[in-house]
Design a protein around this motif. Sequence first.
Motif, PDB file in Angstrom:
ATOM      1  N   PRO A 143     -25.235  32.829  16.995  1.00  0.00           N
ATOM      2  CA  PRO A 143     -24.063  32.592  16.970  1.00  0.00           C
ATOM      3  C   PRO A 143     -23.587  31.219  17.179  1.00  0.00           C
ATOM      4  N   LEU A 144     -22.482  30.707  16.738  1.00  0.00           N
ATOM      5  CA  LEU A 144     -21.898  29.511  16.610  1.00  0.00           C
ATOM      6  C   LEU A 144     -20.800  29.066  17.466  1.00  0.00           C
ATOM      7  N   GLU A 145     -20.758  28.095  18.141  1.00  0.00           N
ATOM      8  CA  GLU A 145     -19.164  27.968  18.577  1.00  0.00           C
ATOM      9  C   GLU A 145     -18.480  26.934  17.685  1.00  0.00           C
ATOM     10  N   GLU A 146     -17.156  26.887  17.275  1.00  0.00           N
ATOM     11  CA  GLU A 146     -16.751  26.055  16.561  1.00  0.00           C
ATOM     12  C   GLU A 146     -15.158  25.847  16.768  1.00  0.00           C
ATOM     13  N   GLU A 147     -14.746  24.656  16.274  1.00  0.00           N
ATOM     14  CA  GLU A 147     -13.220  24.513  16.294  1.00  0.00           C
ATOM     15  C   GLU A 147     -12.473  25.247  15.477  1.00  0.00           C
ATOM     16  N   PRO A 148     -11.490  26.115  16.171  1.00  0.00           N
ATOM     17  CA  PRO A 148     -10.778  27.038  15.332  1.00  0.00           C
ATOM     18  C   PRO A 148      -9.563  26.191  14.436  1.00  0.00           C
ATOM     19  N   VAL A 149      -9.209  26.960  13.378  1.00  0.00           N
ATOM     20  CA  VAL A 149      -7.969  25.921  12.524  1.00  0.00           C
ATOM     21  C   VAL A 149      -6.638  26.469  13.302  1.00  0.00           C
ATOM     22  N   MET A 150      -5.624  25.499  13.143  1.00  0.00           N
ATOM     23  CA  MET A 150      -4.520  25.834  13.717  1.00  0.00           C
ATOM     24  C   MET A 150      -3.456  25.000  12.946  1.00  0.00           C
ATOM     25  N   VAL A 151      -2.160  25.876  12.893  1.00  0.00           N
ATOM     26  CA  VAL A 151      -0.867  25.080  12.547  1.00  0.00           C
ATOM     27  C   VAL A 151       0.136  25.376  13.389  1.00  0.00           C
ATOM     28  N   ASN A 152       1.333  24.346  13.560  1.00  0.00           N
ATOM     29  CA  ASN A 152       2.320  24.607  14.436  1.00  0.00           C
ATOM     30  C   ASN A 152       3.507  25.108  13.866  1.00  0.00           C
ATOM     31  N   TYR A 153       4.031  26.347  13.970  1.00  0.00           N
ATOM     32  CA  TYR A 153       5.136  27.052  13.640  1.00  0.00           C
ATOM     33  C   TYR A 153       6.283  26.823  14.563  1.00  0.00           C
ATOM     34  N   LYS A 154       7.134  26.196  14.261  1.00  0.00           N
ATOM     35  CA  LYS A 154       8.390  25.771  14.880  1.00  0.00           C
ATOM     36  C   LYS A 154       8.262  25.777  16.592  1.00  0.00           C
ATOM     37  N   GLY A 155       7.138  24.932  16.859  1.00  0.00           N
ATOM     38  CA  GLY A 155       7.009  24.624  18.269  1.00  0.00           C
ATOM     39  C   GLY A 155       5.512  25.357  18.770  1.00  0.00           C
TER      40      GLY A 155
END
Length: 626
Positions: free
Chosen positions: A271-283
Amino acid sequence: MKHLLTFLILITSIISVPAQQTQKPVLHGKNWMAITGKPLAATAGAITFQKGGNAVDAACAMLAATCTMWDVLSWGGETQALIYNPKTKKVIAINAMGIAPTGATVAFYKGKGYNFPPEYGPLAATTPGTPGGLMHMLANYGTLSLEQVLSPAIQLAAGYPIEAQAANSMERGKEMIKQWPYSKKVFLPHLGEKREAPEAGEIFVQKDLLETLTKLVTAEKEALKKGKSRKDAIMAAYERFYKGDIAKEFVRGSQEQGGLITMQDLAKWKPLEEEPVMVNYKGIDVYKLQQWTQGPVMLQALNILENFDLKNMGYNSAKYIHTLYQSMSLAFADRDFYYGDSYMPPAEPMKGLLSKEYAKQRAGMITYDKNNASIGPGDPYPFEGKTNPYIPLLKNRGFEMDTTRRNFAPTHDLRNGSSKVEYQERLWLGTTSVETADKEGWVVSITPSGGWLPACIAGNTGVGMSQRMQSFVLDSTLNPFNVVEPGKRPRVTLTPSMALKDGKPFLSFAVQGGDTQDQNLLQFFLNVVEFGMNVQQASEAANINTNQLWLSLGGTKTDDRKPKPGQILLQNSTPENVRNELKKMGYTLEFDERTSGPINGIYFDWKHGSFWGGSSNHGEDYGIGW
């Protein structure tokens, strides 16, 4: 007067859902929250919290219980999780997706006449990911022993009163189950009788699985006796599963039935730990797993939708539904071509795909007069300062969009000629979800899956093998990033979700349902953020589903997977005026009472210092809070 009446009907239809009385109550708690796909599994979470465990401990106990209860997954399936760590104030992504085994090549599957790897049986199996994912999460972020966390699952394996959903799935799938000797032994205890599967309420015993789980606990105990740390003792159990006697029997049983998995495949996977992906929606920061899942498709859709005033359109108005449909179609077209295993070349253009500028360009393609049936992948490469190397491939895509009717039900457990009741059951089936939170600030969102019924069990382990190989493609024209290859992870539909606001947990949510997962989670999120629903209202609210995408599961022929442009699933109560407007835009309308898999979510009420839990009325999902 006539126009005024029409206006009032429309307004009523728009605002009725946020104000409605829900079929299930909102859950409230101040110490912890545990929500998952089965009532007994939710109880396993509650038991673990009562032992003093944190949200990770409870999530692992619930994951083990759902696997043991065959809640559309087994121990040989895959796990993907998001964990909020209150110590670092960061979201961690856990990648416990298995890999394609040795010999799983394009030539191998095409030589057997497939356009996609098969749906069922040993050749559908990636290496098991769930045991490793569970033990990794527990060792690194939990507080209890493996024995304490597996105790409820061990009791379930020793015998529990099976519920109708799983028992009936076994009965419906019995002809396929009979092909596999180890599955037949477990799932059909009444061979030769009219009903060969267990009855609802019958005590269902899994001796082989009980032995396997007991071996894991024994390995932990032996390591502790030798002076090993808690973490190392848990990983000793991990080693026994992936390199020891459990692994040997799993491989033997798989290969005996025609499978490809080797001891080397199990030993080299982790198993791997990784950085999630993220966007900001209206704060609000919205987190997903990387592009080996479909999770970023929801983030792309949010980026597109941020260019529109959704609230003023009105909940499930024709304009709102149309805007949702177009945005999802644009995002899914990119998913279908550009997503794949981020650990193997070629590199996916995720920076471009998730850029606000690219989303604005895609949003500019939406018009309000009709559905765009010819939406295809965009070109995100310029938005990361590169030239798209796949332009010739995109131009040469020779597949036409098929506008004939396609079944909206996920293809898990699919049978031709099945009844309406069975169709509805399948609509609710799919991946399960696990949601937990505790007063210390730990939050967990998991969407485990794989090894659903009818499952092929590997030898005398009691472990059902994954069926996730079918999510690979064999033709780079469809997706050059997701072509099957030994050691590679398929691009999966599994997609836990988490959102933070002002640096603190805001929502944790997940759902069942194959390609519909991020469609339904997108609408759940918007229901809360744009339309002011609480988590229970949002989980029960009417959604729409689109089939203007390539199916990730089901069917071994290209025609089985093709998009159905303009086909839309609406809730039965959709007003006539909305139906008429959508028809004028070129949509083909389908209707059902339930338009979503079971959505589970937790809302964090920082004003009052409490949790709000929502658990959909669309399945057997259940929550307990304290």
